[in-house]
Every structure is written in C-alpha cells, then in structure tokens.
Scaffold this active site. Structure first.
Site, PDB file in Angstrom:
ATOM      1  CE  LYS A 136      38.396  36.701  44.770  1.00  0.00           C
ATOM      2  NZ  LYS A 136      37.819  37.552  45.686  1.00  0.00           N
ATOM      3  CG  ASP A 142      35.381  35.193  51.377  1.00  0.00           C
ATOM      4  OD1 ASP A 142      36.744  34.594  50.754  1.00  0.00           O
ATOM      5  OD2 ASP A 142      34.718  36.093  50.857  1.00  0.00           O
ATOM      6  CD  GLN A 189      36.074  40.975  45.721  1.00  0.00           C
ATOM      7  OE1 GLN A 189      36.052  39.803  45.407  1.00  0.00           O
ATOM      8  NE2 GLN A 189      37.182  41.744  46.212  1.00  0.00           N
TER       9      GLN A 189
END
Ligand code: NDP
Length: 280
Positions: free
Chosen positions: A51, A118, A95
């Site tokens: 990422k 997200d 995460q």
C-alpha cells in the site's frame, strides 16, 4: 475473455497522479493516508508495504503508525483518535486483523466517517444501503470498476454473490443492487448453491474456499469474478476452478491479477476522494 485487473488498476493509478498534483496545487500538501499496523503479522506487513509503494507512486503521502502487539485497547483508541483530529490526515486505515485482545469494533468506531477510506464504518455501510454517497469498501468497489472497464451490463442482470462478509459479500451485493442488478446472496448455509449459481449472469465468488465454484455451476456466457485468495500447495488461487470455468464464462478474472490489484487502486481513489471532500 480474461479480465486484466492489473491493466485496469494501472490505468486508474496513473490517472490519480493528476488529481494528487492538483490537490497539492490547491492545498500545498498531498493527500495523506495514515496506516495503523499493530503487531508483526508477516502477511499484514506485506500488505502495508504494498500500500505504501502504491501510495508513493500515485502522489499520496503515507503516515506509518506502528504499535506493538502488546498495545492496550486504550492506547490504540487514543492513537486512532489523534489521527482523527489531525487536520493533515485525510484517510485512516487500521490494518486487520488486530491482535485478539483488541476490540476491532470499538477501535474502528474511532475512525471518523469522512476518513474511513476502507468504507467499513456503520455510517458508510448505511449510506451504501440507502444508495447515498459515501466511502465504499475497496474490493467490491474494484469489482464494479472492472465490470465498467469491460462494459459488462449490470442493469436487469441476475447477479449472484457467494459470501456475505461485511467487508466483501454484503457491500458487493449492495453495489450490484444499486447498479440495478437482481441480486442473490449465498453463504455457507445456502441450499442448492449450484442451482443458485447457475442462474447468474454475473457470479461473484468471495468465500476463501479454493475451487468451490466449478464449471457445472456456471451458466454459459456468464461473467465470473473471483475475489478469493487461497493458497493450495504453495500456489495462489481463487475460489473458482479457473481452468474449467474459463471455457464456459464470457468474462473471468484470474487469481492473481484480477480483483487483487483493484483493491489497492480503489484504496488510493478513496484517499483522493476523502482528501478532496475534506478540502471542499
Ligand atoms: P470471510 O471468511 O469473512 O467470509 C466468507 C464468506 O463465504 C462467508 O459469508 C461464508 O458464509 C461464505 N462461505 C464459506 N464457505 C462457503 C461455502 N462452502 N459455500 C458458500 N458460502 C461459503 O471472508 P472475506 O469475505 O473476508 O473474504 C473472502 C475471500 O476473499 C477470502 O479468500 C479473502 O482472502 C479474499 N479477499 C480478497 C481480497 C482481494 O483484494 N482480492 C480482499 C478481501 C478478501 P457464512 O457467512 O455462512 O460463514
């Protein structure tokens, strides 16, 4: 036709460069993503590294926030709260998975809706369910972009989503519904999975079960999207028996090289959207 997720993702990522440059011209800084990584899970470490690399290439600044596996719930919540208040942070990604002693729901609840790149928050999922604008989970959003890129019609089509997780299956079903498909959601308790799948013009497999979807479950000429990531004998594969299903499908995504690259690309898009919305 094999859907080339790497190529579509590369195009989307290249297009972001002009957006991030424009954002810099307007604000004097680049869109910024904070990534909170807790503990030392090797797979999470690889995801986060990928990422960061993708962000750097698109002109997105990353804030690398590491916490030890032993971190307390309170300290984690405080860290996320600090990022929530930080004016220069546009998106926050915690995460997953988190170490078992941490309460995922409570920690994610500290991410404000507008920084929830997200799309996991109740508000963003609620907005999706209401057909309103909000941040949408990257993987299902990436699937919709693939369908668009290959001009695959959703309106009036029968879509079957196998998998009902909050991060893939449910938002996938809602996106397809919002795009005027007639949607069926299947899961581990579905009876006659084969019968349901055979009705699909668009079949999305998101189960994490290698080779669950076999050729006899797929209608001739269907579009088959394989979200699954599995490892069988050390080899990466999806949920679909690719070799045999590709002979029946009109369009199919490979694993790797299908949905995976789109997930990262859509994260970058979500960060840019969040940055632009916040600046407005
Ligand atoms: P979950 O384990 O949270 O959900 C799996 C879903 O599949 C559940 O709804 C489960 O049903 C259903 N399921 C399991 N077995 C069967 C079966 N035999 N028949 C029908 N349905 C079944 O996984 P995720 O949604 O998080 O992820 C799904 C897959 O996608 C995984 O392989 C994951 O690695 C991959 N993934 C890939 C991404 C990418 O970028 N390509 C991103 C995110 C995930 P039930 O609810 O009844 O248990």
């Amino acid at each position: 036709m094999i859907i080339d997720g790497r190529a579509v993702a590369a195009r989307i990522r290249a297009e972001l460069l002009s957006r991030t440059a424009r954002f810099f011209e307007n604000t004097g800084r680049y869109p910024t993503l904070a990534v909170v990584l807790i503990g030392d899970d090797p797979a999470s470490g690889i995801y986060v590294r990928n990422k960061f690399k993708a962000c750097a290439e698109a002109g997105i600044t990353c804030k690398d926030v590491r916490l030890p596996a032993s971190v307390s719930e309170e300290e984690t919540e405080n860290t996320v709260r600090g990022l929530a208040k930080d004016e220069e942070v546009d998106g926050i990604l915690v995460q997953l998975p988190l170490p078992a002693h941490l309460n995922q729901e409570r920690i994610l609840a500290e991410v404000p809706t507008e920084k929830d790149v997200d799309g996991f928050s109740a508000q963003n999922i609620g907005a999706l369910a209401l057909g309103k604008q909000g941040q949408v989970a990257c993987t299902p959003l990436g699937v919709m972009e693939l369908l668009k890129a290959y001009h695959i019609e959703t309106r009036g089509k029968r879509a079957v989503v196998v998998g009902r997780s909050n991060i893939v299956g449910k938002p996938m079903a809602l996106l397809l519904l919002n795009a005027d498909a007639t949607v069926t959601v299947c899961h581990s308790r579905t009876q006659n999975l084969k019968e349901e799948c055979l009705k699909a013009d668009i079949l999305v497999a998101a189960t994490g079960r290698a080779n669950l979807i076999t050729a006899d479950m797929v209608k001739e000429g269907a579009t088959v999207i394989d979200v699954g990531i599995n490892r069988v004998d050390g080899k990466l594969c999806g949920d679909v028996d690719f070799e045999n299903v590709q002979k029946k499908a009109a369009y199919i995504t490979p694993v790797p090289g299908g949905v995976g690259p789109m997930t990262v690309a859509m994260l970058l898009v979500n960060v840019c959207n969040a940055a632009e919305m916040r600046h407005k």
